[in-house]
Design an enzyme around this catalytic site. Structure first.
Site, short mmCIF file in Angstrom:
data_model
loop_
_atom_site.label_atom_id
_atom_site.label_comp_id
_atom_site.label_asym_id
_atom_site.label_seq_id
_atom_site.Cartn_x
_atom_site.Cartn_y
_atom_site.Cartn_z
N ALA A 71 59.31 56.12 39.55
CA ALA A 71 59.47 54.97 38.78
C ALA A 71 58.05 54.42 38.64
CB ALA A 71 60.40 54.02 39.49
N CYS A 99 54.23 63.08 29.42
CA CYS A 99 53.25 62.07 28.28
C CYS A 99 51.67 63.25 27.50
CB CYS A 99 52.44 61.16 29.22
SG CYS A 99 51.70 60.87 30.62
#
Length: 454
Positions: A273, A392
């Site tokens: 998170a 990413c």
């Protein structure tokens, strides 16, 4: 009438630094730490900013550091061609200052004469007066021979693209038709994108507030919560920041929440998170029971800070997502977000120091961790529940290959179609390349848990 005696100016070494010299010293020291010590660019910039008061100086400091990190591999080679004797390792800050100066001339476009003078003075302020003459000679030679030097640099892929050899090879292998476009995108600054906190404000209202403050901004064409600013700025000074009306988050990261298809009442896990951007976005979208989990307790402080500013609440816990027994209460999750640790090769334009820090040898351990993370979390997903895997990264080994291997090993997993309104098909998922749709490079895959005989 006898003229009064003229005072000679004090030697440069004892004179007060010229305007801009101390700023360049801070930039050189920060860049040397990034290159030689592996310190992150953002961390080094933050430390340097603490010693720079003027916002205009901070802007130049940031621009110089980002551009020098982005183009280090090009101008480091240029410097080697401009000096007869290599600089010793202990002269790393002097080297960084010379490269920053070349970048300020060739990339940022500052006036030649001003950069040369400031570099010479900064070399003395840096405590390296014996390199002041070298700085003057090197930069003047660079100006005289710049066309020929850049032609030579353009002849090599490494110095033309300012990417390490391994990354050029990996991107060319995985995206042969798009490779040059990717390299070009990586060497341009990413736009500053905001995510509207729809619990507190409508996007049209925030856009009007920005317009009233003289800030050019526009809504993203296909992301409901995104606003793209025309220029980068200190976001803490923007109207609405203190009120928690928005966060900074690239559009590619915002797309994750759409793929999770959340609704009120669902139990959701954000497994990796920190620093909390995606967790906050989930809470802004629906009234859910969210567990924001991360193994790094220090980074979870950022999650608490972000949620507090935005007026959101979640169960924030320290835990290793792969060691499920240490944090799971046995109740299955309806949705799981696995924003997996990765090579970050899709956000080079935003974090150019990735090109300096990442190595080819890093990829295999990352892939092993990504695969282990999926395998560990899958049993915690409810039947018919959805798991979104995102990175990413641009590398197929971390993305579609990880998902394909997982699907082969889990008969109760099915890949859901990812909407084709962005990016490129990438096996069972979809890949956005850097700069596409104004967003970072991101991979997405959505999996659903089914009965084995379905």
């Amino acid at each position: 009438m006898t003229k009064p005696p003229q005072r000679r100016p004090a030697p440069a070494s004892s004179a007060a630094p010229a305007p801009g010299a101390q700023l360049r010293v801070e930039a050189a020291r920060a860049l040397a730490r990034v290159v030689s010590e592996g310190i992150s660019l953002r961390s080094a910039l933050g430390d340097a900013n603490s010693r720079v008061a003027d916002p205009r100086d901070r802007s130049l400091l940031a621009a110089s550091l980002f551009a020098a990190s982005r183009w280090w591999l090009r101008f480091d080679a240029a410097l080697d061609a401009l000096i007869d004797k290599p600089l010793p390792p202990k002269a790393r800050e002097a080297r960084a200052l010379l490269i920053i100066s070349m970048v300020q001339i060739a990339v940022i476009g500052l006036p030649d004469y001003a950069v040369v003078a400031a570099c010479v003075d900064a070399m003395r302020t840096l405590g390296q007066p014996h390199y002041a003459g070298l700085a003057n000679a090197v930069l003047r030679r660079f100006l005289r021979e710049r066309e020929a030097i850049e032609k030579t640099l353009d002849a090599s892929e490494v110095t033309r693209h300012a990417h390490p050899r391994w990354l050029i090879d990996a991107i060319t292998r995985d995206w042969p038709e798009q490779a040059d476009t990717i390299f070009t995108a990586n060497n341009h600054q990413a736009p500053l994108t905001l995510r509207v906190n729809r619990r507190r404000v409508e996007r049209t209202v925030l856009l009007q507030r920005l317009y009233d403050a003289g800030i050019a901004a526009s809504p993203h064409a296909d992301l409901a919560d995104a606003i793209v600013l025309a220029e980068s700025t200190d976001v803490t000074r923007l109207p609405g920041y203190a009120e928690g009306l928005f966060s900074v988050q690239d559009g590619a990261a915002q797309r994750v929440v759409d793929l999770l298809d959340i609704e009120d009442g669902l139990r959701v896990l954000d497994a990796c998170a920190a620093p909390g951007g995606k967790a906050a976005h989930l809470l802004e979208r629906a009234n859910i029971e969210l567990l924001a989990l991360d193994s790094d307790a220090a980074r979870l402080d950022r999650v608490h800070e972000n949620l507090a500013r935005l007026g959101l609440d979640a169960d924030v816990a320290v835990g290793d997502a792969m060691a499920v027994a240490g944090w799971w209460d046995g109740r299955p999750f309806d949705r799981i977000l696995v924003d997996a640790p990765c090579s970050a090769t899709g956000i080079v334009r935003r974090q150019p120091d990735i090109k300096l820090h990442r190595r080819a040898a890093d990829i295999a351990p990352l892939v092993a961790g990504q695969s282990a993370l999926l395998a560990a979390l899958w049993p915690t997903l409810a039947p018919r529940g959805r798991l979104v895997y995102a990175t990413c990264s641009l590398l197929r080994a971390e993305n579609e290959d990880v998902i394909a291997t997982f699907l082969d090993a889990h008969a109760d997993a099915r890949a859901l179609p990812v909407p084709a309104n962005f990016g490129l098909e990438a096996g069972p998922g979809r890949q956005n390349l850097p700069g596409e749709n104004g967003c970072d490079g991101f991979f997405y895959a959505a999996l659903v848990k089914v009965q084995v005989n379905e």
